[in-house]
Design a protein around this motif. Sequence first.
Motif, PDB file in Angstrom:
ATOM      1  N   GLU A  60       0.827  -1.244   0.196  1.00  0.00           N
ATOM      2  CA  GLU A  60       0.119  -0.014  -0.477  1.00  0.00           C
ATOM      3  C   GLU A  60       1.086   0.811   0.162  1.00  0.00           C
ATOM      4  OE1 GLU A  60      -3.083   1.973   3.495  1.00  0.00           O
ATOM      5  OE2 GLU A  60      -2.867   0.217   3.400  1.00  0.00           O
ATOM      6  N   TRP A  61       0.661   2.165  -0.674  1.00  0.00           N
ATOM      7  CA  TRP A  61       1.563   3.240  -1.325  1.00  0.00           C
ATOM      8  C   TRP A  61       0.847   4.316  -0.371  1.00  0.00           C
ATOM      9  CZ3 TRP A  61       5.713   3.092  -1.953  1.00  0.00           C
ATOM     10  CH2 TRP A  61       7.300   2.285  -2.855  1.00  0.00           C
ATOM     11  N   ASP A  62       1.284   5.592   0.357  1.00  0.00           N
ATOM     12  CA  ASP A  62       1.135   6.933   0.684  1.00  0.00           C
ATOM     13  C   ASP A  62       1.101   7.493   0.365  1.00  0.00           C
ATOM     14  OD1 ASP A  62      -2.111   5.858   2.400  1.00  0.00           O
ATOM     15  OD2 ASP A  62      -0.839   5.460   3.949  1.00  0.00           O
ATOM     16  N   ARG A  63       0.628   9.099   0.427  1.00  0.00           N
ATOM     17  CA  ARG A  63       1.837  10.107   0.160  1.00  0.00           C
ATOM     18  C   ARG A  63       2.603  10.014   1.447  1.00  0.00           C
ATOM     19  NH1 ARG A  63      -2.522  12.428  -1.770  1.00  0.00           N
ATOM     20  NH2 ARG A  63      -1.715  12.952  -4.762  1.00  0.00           N
ATOM     21  N   TYR A  64       3.498  10.980   1.733  1.00  0.00           N
ATOM     22  CA  TYR A  64       4.797  11.236   3.251  1.00  0.00           C
ATOM     23  C   TYR A  64       3.925  12.895   3.354  1.00  0.00           C
ATOM     24  CZ  TYR A  64       8.232  12.178   6.391  1.00  0.00           C
ATOM     25  OH  TYR A  64       9.401  12.138   7.609  1.00  0.00           O
ATOM     26  N   ILE A  65       4.356  12.878   4.309  1.00  0.00           N
ATOM     27  CA  ILE A  65       4.147  14.063   5.388  1.00  0.00           C
ATOM     28  C   ILE A  65       3.996  14.246   5.720  1.00  0.00           C
ATOM     29  CG2 ILE A  65       1.899  16.000   5.958  1.00  0.00           C
ATOM     30  CD1 ILE A  65      -0.276  13.405   5.484  1.00  0.00           C
ATOM     31  N   ASN A  66       5.751  15.282   6.005  1.00  0.00           N
ATOM     32  CA  ASN A  66       6.712  15.501   7.176  1.00  0.00           C
ATOM     33  C   ASN A  66       5.969  16.380   8.379  1.00  0.00           C
ATOM     34  OD1 ASN A  66       8.668  16.037   8.432  1.00  0.00           O
ATOM     35  ND2 ASN A  66      10.092  17.099   7.102  1.00  0.00           N
ATOM     36  N   LYS A  67       6.205  16.097   9.367  1.00  0.00           N
ATOM     37  CA  LYS A  67       5.558  16.975  10.364  1.00  0.00           C
ATOM     38  C   LYS A  67       6.357  17.637  11.102  1.00  0.00           C
ATOM     39  CE  LYS A  67       1.498  13.086  10.391  1.00  0.00           C
ATOM     40  NZ  LYS A  67       0.850  12.513  11.299  1.00  0.00           N
ATOM     41  N   LYS A  68       7.531  17.828  10.894  1.00  0.00           N
ATOM     42  CA  LYS A  68       8.633  18.555  11.320  1.00  0.00           C
ATOM     43  C   LYS A  68       8.285  20.123  10.788  1.00  0.00           C
ATOM     44  CE  LYS A  68      12.163  15.185  11.699  1.00  0.00           C
ATOM     45  NZ  LYS A  68      13.517  14.659  10.548  1.00  0.00           N
ATOM     46  N   SER A  69       8.313  21.369  12.298  1.00  0.00           N
ATOM     47  CA  SER A  69       8.291  22.412  11.693  1.00  0.00           C
ATOM     48  C   SER A  69       9.391  23.099  12.414  1.00  0.00           C
ATOM     49  CB  SER A  69       7.099  22.597  12.491  1.00  0.00           C
ATOM     50  OG  SER A  69       7.619  22.769  13.587  1.00  0.00           O
ATOM     51  N   MET A  70       9.839  23.643  11.868  1.00  0.00           N
ATOM     52  CA  MET A  70      11.264  25.418  12.090  1.00  0.00           C
ATOM     53  C   MET A  70      10.265  25.632  12.784  1.00  0.00           C
ATOM     54  SD  MET A  70      13.181  25.136   9.033  1.00  0.00           S
ATOM     55  CE  MET A  70      14.564  25.811   9.713  1.00  0.00           C
ATOM     56  N   THR A  71      11.127  26.492  13.993  1.00  0.00           N
ATOM     57  CA  THR A  71      10.655  27.716  14.547  1.00  0.00           C
ATOM     58  C   THR A  71      11.508  28.636  14.896  1.00  0.00           C
ATOM     59  OG1 THR A  71      11.513  26.807  16.996  1.00  0.00           O
ATOM     60  CG2 THR A  71       9.231  26.094  16.248  1.00  0.00           C
ATOM     61  N   GLN A  72      11.271  30.200  14.372  1.00  0.00           N
ATOM     62  CA  GLN A  72      11.589  30.745  14.436  1.00  0.00           C
ATOM     63  C   GLN A  72      11.583  32.195  15.903  1.00  0.00           C
ATOM     64  OE1 GLN A  72      10.623  34.108  11.728  1.00  0.00           O
ATOM     65  NE2 GLN A  72      12.874  34.410  11.346  1.00  0.00           N
ATOM     66  N   CYS A  73      13.352  32.238  15.909  1.00  0.00           N
ATOM     67  CA  CYS A  73      13.698  32.973  17.513  1.00  0.00           C
ATOM     68  C   CYS A  73      12.440  34.070  17.337  1.00  0.00           C
ATOM     69  CB  CYS A  73      14.667  33.160  17.698  1.00  0.00           C
ATOM     70  SG  CYS A  73      14.814  33.932  19.653  1.00  0.00           S
ATOM     71  N   HIS A  74      12.106  34.882  18.470  1.00  0.00           N
ATOM     72  CA  HIS A  74      11.749  35.888  18.298  1.00  0.00           C
ATOM     73  C   HIS A  74      12.772  37.172  18.959  1.00  0.00           C
ATOM     74  CE1 HIS A  74       7.969  35.220  16.965  1.00  0.00           C
ATOM     75  NE2 HIS A  74       7.810  33.904  18.069  1.00  0.00           N
ATOM     76  N   ARG A  75      13.717  36.813  19.451  1.00  0.00           N
ATOM     77  CA  ARG A  75      14.949  38.025  19.417  1.00  0.00           C
ATOM     78  C   ARG A  75      15.523  38.048  17.995  1.00  0.00           C
ATOM     79  NH1 ARG A  75      15.721  37.639  25.651  1.00  0.00           N
ATOM     80  NH2 ARG A  75      13.889  37.207  26.626  1.00  0.00           N
ATOM     81  N   CYS A  76      15.937  36.481  17.675  1.00  0.00           N
ATOM     82  CA  CYS A  76      17.352  36.430  17.132  1.00  0.00           C
ATOM     83  C   CYS A  76      17.676  36.608  15.852  1.00  0.00           C
ATOM     84  CB  CYS A  76      18.586  35.992  17.549  1.00  0.00           C
ATOM     85  SG  CYS A  76      17.934  34.639  17.541  1.00  0.00           S
ATOM     86  N   GLN A  77      16.276  35.734  14.981  1.00  0.00           N
ATOM     87  CA  GLN A  77      15.683  35.063  14.319  1.00  0.00           C
ATOM     88  C   GLN A  77      16.172  34.099  13.583  1.00  0.00           C
ATOM     89  OE1 GLN A  77      12.465  37.422  12.965  1.00  0.00           O
ATOM     90  NE2 GLN A  77      13.386  38.399  15.071  1.00  0.00           N
ATOM     91  N   LYS A  78      16.756  33.547  14.271  1.00  0.00           N
ATOM     92  CA  LYS A  78      17.723  32.574  13.838  1.00  0.00           C
ATOM     93  C   LYS A  78      16.524  31.539  13.910  1.00  0.00           C
ATOM     94  CE  LYS A  78      22.077  33.638  15.179  1.00  0.00           C
ATOM     95  NZ  LYS A  78      23.657  32.986  16.755  1.00  0.00           N
ATOM     96  N   TRP A  79      16.545  30.542  13.308  1.00  0.00           N
ATOM     97  CA  TRP A  79      16.098  29.361  12.965  1.00  0.00           C
ATOM     98  C   TRP A  79      16.165  28.411  13.534  1.00  0.00           C
ATOM     99  CZ3 TRP A  79      11.103  29.913  10.295  1.00  0.00           C
ATOM    100  CH2 TRP A  79      10.834  30.637   9.597  1.00  0.00           C
ATOM    101  N   ASP A  80      15.643  27.704  14.755  1.00  0.00           N
ATOM    102  CA  ASP A  80      15.319  26.795  15.352  1.00  0.00           C
ATOM    103  C   ASP A  80      16.103  26.835  16.774  1.00  0.00           C
ATOM    104  OD1 ASP A  80      13.588  24.792  14.355  1.00  0.00           O
ATOM    105  OD2 ASP A  80      15.316  23.380  13.498  1.00  0.00           O
ATOM    106  N   ASN A  81      15.672  28.626  16.659  1.00  0.00           N
ATOM    107  CA  ASN A  81      16.534  28.691  17.989  1.00  0.00           C
ATOM    108  C   ASN A  81      15.671  29.555  19.253  1.00  0.00           C
ATOM    109  OD1 ASN A  81      18.260  29.583  19.809  1.00  0.00           O
ATOM    110  ND2 ASN A  81      18.584  31.168  18.927  1.00  0.00           N
ATOM    111  N   GLY A  82      13.924  28.953  18.803  1.00  0.00           N
ATOM    112  CA  GLY A  82      13.047  30.007  19.434  1.00  0.00           C
ATOM    113  C   GLY A  82      12.768  28.407  20.629  1.00  0.00           C
ATOM    114  N   LYS A  83      11.735  29.612  21.798  1.00  0.00           N
ATOM    115  CA  LYS A  83      11.618  28.398  22.934  1.00  0.00           C
ATOM    116  C   LYS A  83      10.546  27.102  22.050  1.00  0.00           C
ATOM    117  CE  LYS A  83       8.704  30.551  25.598  1.00  0.00           C
ATOM    118  NZ  LYS A  83       8.154  30.749  27.052  1.00  0.00           N
ATOM    119  N   GLN A  84      11.001  25.927  22.423  1.00  0.00           N
ATOM    120  CA  GLN A  84       9.870  25.352  22.209  1.00  0.00           C
ATOM    121  C   GLN A  84       8.255  25.222  22.887  1.00  0.00           C
ATOM    122  OE1 GLN A  84       9.893  23.391  19.658  1.00  0.00           O
ATOM    123  NE2 GLN A  84      11.918  24.632  19.039  1.00  0.00           N
ATOM    124  N   ASN A  85       6.539  25.066  22.377  1.00  0.00           N
ATOM    125  CA  ASN A  85       5.608  25.295  23.154  1.00  0.00           C
ATOM    126  C   ASN A  85       5.629  23.667  23.641  1.00  0.00           C
ATOM    127  OD1 ASN A  85       5.987  27.912  23.122  1.00  0.00           O
ATOM    128  ND2 ASN A  85       4.605  27.935  21.327  1.00  0.00           N
TER     129      ASN A  85
END
Length: 121
Positions: free
Chosen positions: A96-121
């Motif tokens: 059986e085949w299904d589409r792959y849905i990537n559930k990883k999400s990147m967060t952006q820090c609101h202070r320095c604007q870097k990706w994956d450096n923000g506070k995780q909720n």
Amino acid sequence: MEDFNKIKTTLSERKFLYHTYSTKTEKTHGFVLKGLGKEATTEEIKTEIEEKGVKVVSINQMTNTIRPIFVVITNYEETIKTITNKVRTVNYTVIEWDRYINKKSMTQCHRCQKWDNGKQN
């Protein structure tokens, strides 16, 4: 397109950090393959799928699943419809085949604007 490729090559050679969109030929599609037994290896699966006319970039087995589930990454030409028409069985097993849905999400820090450096909720 020629200028775009020259600029990308130059940036990569000089080891500059940059981000750009992928061209159509660079894009890949991911599909989830279900229904195989535990004895199937990624190399066997890749060989058999390629023999049936699918251009496979990579195959990875998902971890922490009850039954073996594989993520098959193909080139941009494959769709869920084309892959299900070309490959109906692997190792003499109906799959059986299904589409792959990537559930990883990147967060952006609101202070320095870097990706994956923000506070995780």
